[in-house]
Design a protein around this motif. Structure first.
Motif, PDB file in Angstrom:
ATOM      1  N   ILE A  13      49.099  61.683  45.706  1.00 32.37           N
ATOM      2  CA  ILE A  13      49.206  62.839  44.819  1.00 32.37           C
ATOM      3  C   ILE A  13      50.283  63.819  45.279  1.00 32.37           C
ATOM      4  CG2 ILE A  13      47.411  64.205  45.981  1.00 32.37           C
ATOM      5  CD1 ILE A  13      46.428  64.908  43.075  1.00 32.37           C
ATOM      6  N   LEU A  14      51.006  64.347  44.306  1.00 32.94           N
ATOM      7  CA  LEU A  14      52.042  65.335  44.582  1.00 32.94           C
ATOM      8  C   LEU A  14      51.434  66.581  45.214  1.00 32.94           C
ATOM      9  CD1 LEU A  14      53.921  65.146  41.156  1.00 32.94           C
ATOM     10  CD2 LEU A  14      54.594  64.043  43.297  1.00 32.94           C
ATOM     11  N   THR A  15      52.234  67.267  46.027  1.00 34.47           N
ATOM     12  CA  THR A  15      51.845  68.574  46.554  1.00 34.47           C
ATOM     13  C   THR A  15      52.611  69.627  45.756  1.00 34.47           C
ATOM     14  OG1 THR A  15      51.517  67.660  48.774  1.00 34.47           O
ATOM     15  CG2 THR A  15      51.719  70.062  48.583  1.00 34.47           C
ATOM     16  N   PRO A  16      51.977  70.251  44.769  1.00 37.66           N
ATOM     17  CA  PRO A  16      52.684  71.246  43.956  1.00 37.66           C
ATOM     18  C   PRO A  16      53.155  72.431  44.798  1.00 37.66           C
ATOM     19  CG  PRO A  16      50.667  70.556  42.870  1.00 37.66           C
ATOM     20  CD  PRO A  16      50.608  70.029  44.278  1.00 37.66           C
ATOM     21  N   ILE A  23      52.350  76.297  48.884  1.00 35.66           N
ATOM     22  CA  ILE A  23      51.591  75.325  48.099  1.00 35.66           C
ATOM     23  C   ILE A  23      50.917  76.005  46.909  1.00 35.66           C
ATOM     24  CG2 ILE A  23      49.617  73.737  48.162  1.00 35.66           C
ATOM     25  CD1 ILE A  23      50.366  73.249  51.139  1.00 35.66           C
ATOM     26  N   ASN A  24      51.090  75.415  45.754  1.00 43.42           N
ATOM     27  CA  ASN A  24      50.468  75.902  44.527  1.00 43.42           C
ATOM     28  C   ASN A  24      49.069  75.288  44.448  1.00 43.42           C
ATOM     29  OD1 ASN A  24      49.589  76.394  41.896  1.00 43.42           O
ATOM     30  ND2 ASN A  24      51.628  76.184  41.014  1.00 43.42           N
ATOM     31  N   GLU A  25      48.101  75.991  45.002  1.00 44.64           N
ATOM     32  CA  GLU A  25      46.759  75.442  45.132  1.00 44.64           C
ATOM     33  C   GLU A  25      46.090  75.218  43.776  1.00 44.64           C
ATOM     34  OE1 GLU A  25      44.437  77.678  47.891  1.00 44.64           O
ATOM     35  OE2 GLU A  25      45.859  77.364  49.554  1.00 44.64           O
ATOM     36  N   PHE A  44      45.218  59.999  47.258  1.00 41.93           N
ATOM     37  CA  PHE A  44      45.822  59.954  48.592  1.00 41.93           C
ATOM     38  C   PHE A  44      46.673  61.214  48.788  1.00 41.93           C
ATOM     39  CE2 PHE A  44      49.015  57.161  51.218  1.00 41.93           C
ATOM     40  CZ  PHE A  44      48.816  57.969  52.320  1.00 41.93           C
ATOM     41  N   PRO A  45      46.105  62.286  49.360  1.00 50.42           N
ATOM     42  CA  PRO A  45      46.904  63.486  49.623  1.00 50.42           C
ATOM     43  C   PRO A  45      47.856  63.307  50.804  1.00 50.42           C
ATOM     44  CG  PRO A  45      44.674  63.802  50.430  1.00 50.42           C
ATOM     45  CD  PRO A  45      44.693  62.468  49.726  1.00 50.42           C
ATOM     46  N   ARG A  62      44.865  72.232  54.693  1.00 49.86           N
ATOM     47  CA  ARG A  62      44.524  72.952  53.469  1.00 49.86           C
ATOM     48  C   ARG A  62      44.580  72.041  52.250  1.00 49.86           C
ATOM     49  NH1 ARG A  62      41.165  75.949  51.111  1.00 49.86           N
ATOM     50  NH2 ARG A  62      41.988  77.205  49.383  1.00 49.86           N
ATOM     51  N   VAL A  63      45.613  71.209  52.167  1.00 53.95           N
ATOM     52  CA  VAL A  63      45.726  70.279  51.041  1.00 53.95           C
ATOM     53  C   VAL A  63      44.529  69.343  51.009  1.00 53.95           C
ATOM     54  CG1 VAL A  63      47.026  68.291  50.171  1.00 53.95           C
ATOM     55  CG2 VAL A  63      48.240  70.376  50.808  1.00 53.95           C
ATOM     56  N   LEU A  64      44.183  68.787  52.154  1.00 58.08           N
ATOM     57  CA  LEU A  64      43.052  67.853  52.221  1.00 58.08           C
ATOM     58  C   LEU A  64      41.753  68.551  51.837  1.00 58.08           C
ATOM     59  CD1 LEU A  64      41.936  65.081  52.838  1.00 58.08           C
ATOM     60  CD2 LEU A  64      41.838  65.706  55.263  1.00 58.08           C
TER      61      LEU A  64
END
Length: 302
Positions: A13-16, A23-25, A44-45, A62-64
């Motif tokens: 998955i993209l990280t916006p 990061i655009n949460e 899959f982050p 944070r992404v995970l």
């Protein structure tokens, strides 16, 4: 060890990103729901398309955390926990386990050349440090280190929780050998294509699916490859597989990660740019991308 069936279409998955490269949460949560709504079989982050190479340790945490929270157990979450050193890989793998990841995807070390014995020792130490399923990740064009089929088989035999391998080499024979050498083992081992053009071919040869960057752009179409194959409708599966070829042809104009993120943006997902300097596409490339997206839309890709 947690049991997870490693199969299907798993988008890295993209990280916006916001304009200031934070990061655009909110949009990350939107993307999680978007791909799950399309029927993907995992997320899959911070893989390659998630710009793992450009994220800090804290950002990966944070992404995970966001992806696990937003997924809410609907599909397995694969955490990319591979780093350059074994020490860092063990640290991130343990943290991913603590945060609640279902599977670890561990890329080979990069920059410095590693022998097959060094790669074996690296993965064995990482596997011993956690109680999660591990999918090996081979992408030699990016890391400079290739996981030989014999090493994959050795790791699968010696580490109970090494249960799969993602091959992004683009070498179909290499991926076939992953299948052949692990098929004789007394365990379930899943080989996934990291090259989107080889998903159906590896399924037909005994593989289990693909970690598909194009699923960030056309998630329904990518899922169709797997679901049609699983239903025994090879004609439909082949049609879906072939339909992404024009889009992938645009990759010749630049970094595929960049093109996929720009494409997602052009189709209405405000995911932002890749982090500098990996964010530019030539005017020629942009024109080709816009044209092919129109063609894909007319052909029903979504």
């Amino acid at each position: 060890m947690k049991h997870v069936e490693i199969k299907g279409i798993i988008p890295p998955i993209l990280t916006p990103m916001n304009a200031d490269e934070t990061i655009n949460e909110r949009e990350l949560r939107n993307q999680v729901n978007r791909v799950i709504g399309a029927g993907v079989h995992g997320i899959f982050p911070f893989g390659t398309n998630g710009e793992a190479y450009a994220l800090t340790y804290a950002e990966k945490e944070r992404v995970l955390d966001i992806v696990i929270e937003e997924t809410r157990g609907r599909v397995p979450v694969y955490a990319g926990s591979g780093c350059i050193t074994t020490r860092e890989t063990v640290q991130l793998s343990k943290r991913a386990e603590a945060l609640g990841a279902d599977v670890l995807s561990i890329i080979t070390p990069s920059f410095a050349a590693a022998s097959q014995d060094e790669l074996y020792a690296h993965y064995m130490e990482a596997a011993a440090a956690v109680d999660l399923p591990i999918v090996l990740y081979n992408i030699p064009a990016r890391t400079g280190n290739a996981l030989a089929p014999a090493t994959v088989a050795r790791l699968a035999k010696d580490a109970p929780n090494i249960v799969g391998a993602k091959d992004s080499s683009g070498n179909f024979d290499n991926m076939k050998q992953y299948v052949e050498l692990t098929a004789v083992l007394d365990k379930e081992f899943s080989v996934l294509s990291g090259n989107d053009s080889l998903i159906l071919p590896i399924l037909l040869f005994g593989g289990k699916g693909g970690v598909a960057g194009c699923a960030n752009v056309f998630p329904h179409t990518m899922v169709e490859i797997y679901e049609a194959w699983a239903a025994g409708d090879l004609e439909r599966a082949k049609k879906a597989q072939d339909s992404i070829r024009p889009f992938r042809a645009v990759f010749k104009y630049g970094n595929p990660n960049t093109i996929i993120k720009i494409a997602a943006g052009l189709l209405g997902s405000p995911v932002g740019d890749c982090r500098k300097p990996f964010c530019r596409l030539s005017a020629e490339g942009m024109d080709a991308l816009k044209k092919v997206l129109e063609t894909c839309k007319a052909n029903g890709l979504h």
